[in-house]
Write an enzyme that holds these catalytic residues in place. Structure first.
Site: not given
Ligand SMILES: NC(=O)c1ccc[n+]([C@@H]2O[C@H](COP(=O)([O-])OP(=O)(O)OC[C@H]3O[C@@H](n4cnc5c(N)ncnc54)[C@H](OP(=O)(O)O)[C@@H]3O)[C@@H](O)[C@H]2O)c1
Length: 285
Positions: A49, A107
């Site tokens: 990241y 990862h």
């Molecule tokens: N290990 C892996 O392979 C892997 C892969 C993908 C992700 N991840 C981890 O999982 C975490 C989360 O996944 P992600 O970032 O892909 O997506 P997510 O958490 O499913 O969704 C994030 C999106 O939703 C919005 N959001 C968040 N809370 C909200 C709410 N209460 N109401 C409306 N919109 C909301 C955010 O916008 P705003 O920021 O504008 O609120 C952002 O656009 C990552 O940050 C990472 O740490 C890990």
């Protein structure tokens, strides 16, 4: 905050903050600092990241004792072998400015992940990491991994959200006593999650936001989640899911949203893996 006890006795918060795609370091530091101030204790970052330093600065600024925080970081593909894991771990530790990591995970199931695990087992035994785990391991990989290693992963992170519910993976992990952690728990907003009819109806019924319904639904299935938000109001909202219960009928209704398909590009085909590995080599880990 609610906690789950991992298979090695370590307690892990059930909801945390993800910082994937938060590339601006100032924004990342402020977001993590504010998150800790408002009660987040689990922060999910990764070498790939490219924001571990910012996370580390926020931890240093916060007045919360280190032992109350649960910091996850991840070993990147290009370092996934015995020597690379030792090196990669130390680099992450230095960037975060910490002297131990709470959860260190592989990862991706690429490269020499068995060799990397041997190094991680040693780091665990030396007390440099409180729990070790894997990420993106399908059930076939997971079972093989358990069979040919001494220490069982404490956690497996996989994509899990209302459109890709992973019920079978969850039951395998429950049976093997490996904690499932959902990445992209809000499907990163894909498939019009926030305007889904059923979720909106439930939002009105429970007087909770769509995001809170989804995160509560994951929590009630025993899954840790790490929603990402850079917005203070939404960050607060995502943490505030412990004061209501979704009924069994409504849990079952949400189960019908499952498409059994990832919301993201998959890597099942040779060409997809080759493309991914080319991209993986470009990360500045
Ligand atoms: N290990 C892996 O392979 C892997 C892969 C993908 C992700 N991840 C981890 O999982 C975490 C989360 O996944 P992600 O970032 O892909 O997506 P997510 O958490 O499913 O969704 C994030 C999106 O939703 C919005 N959001 C968040 N809370 C909200 C709410 N209460 N109401 C409306 N919109 C909301 C955010 O916008 P705003 O920021 O504008 O609120 C952002 O656009 C990552 O940050 C990472 O740490 C890990």
């Amino acid at each position: 905050m609610e906690f789950v006890t991992l298979n090695n006795g370590v307690k892990m918060p059930m909801v945390g903050l993800g910082v994937f795609r938060v590339n601006d370091h100032k924004e990342c530091e402020e977001m993590v600092y504010q998150a800790i101030e408002m009660g987040y204790r689990l922060i999910d970052t990764a070498a790939a990241y490219e924001n571990e330093e910012a996370v580390g600065r926020a931890i240093k600024r916060s007045r919360v004792p280190r032992e109350d925080l649960f910091i996850t970081t991840k070993l990147w593909v290009t370092d996934t072998n015995y020597e690379g894991a030792k090196r990669g771990f130390q680099r992450s530790l230095d960037r975060l400015g910490l002297d131990y990591i709470d959860l260190y995970v592989i990862h991706q199931p690429n490269n020499d992940y068995y060799g990397a695990w041997r190094a991680m087992e040693e780091l665990y035994q030396e007390g440099k990491v409180r729990a070790i785990g894997v990420d993106n391991f399908q059930q076939d990989r997971l079972v093989d991994f358990i069979n040919f290693n001494r220490i069982k992963p404490a956690v497996n992170l996989i994509e899990a959200n209302v459109f890709f519910q992973r019920e079978e993976e969850l039951s395998v992990m429950k049976e093997k006593n490996i904690q499932m952690e959902a990445w992209s728990p809000l499907a990163a907003g894909n498939n019009d999650l926030f305007s889904n009819d059923l979720l909106q109806q439930l939002s009105i019924k429970y007087k909770k936001s769509v995001a809170q319904i989804v995160l509560r639904w994951l929590f009630q299935r025993g899954i840790v989640s790490i929603p990402k938000s850079s917005n203070l109001k939404r960050m607060k909202e995502n943490l505030d899911i412990f004061d209501f219960d979704i009924t069994k009928e409504d849990m079952n209704a949400i189960a019908h949203l499952d498409t059994n398909q990832s919301c993201f590009p998959t890597r099942y085909k040779a060409k997809e893996v080759e493309e991914f590995l080319e991209i993986a080599k470009k990360y500045k880990v």
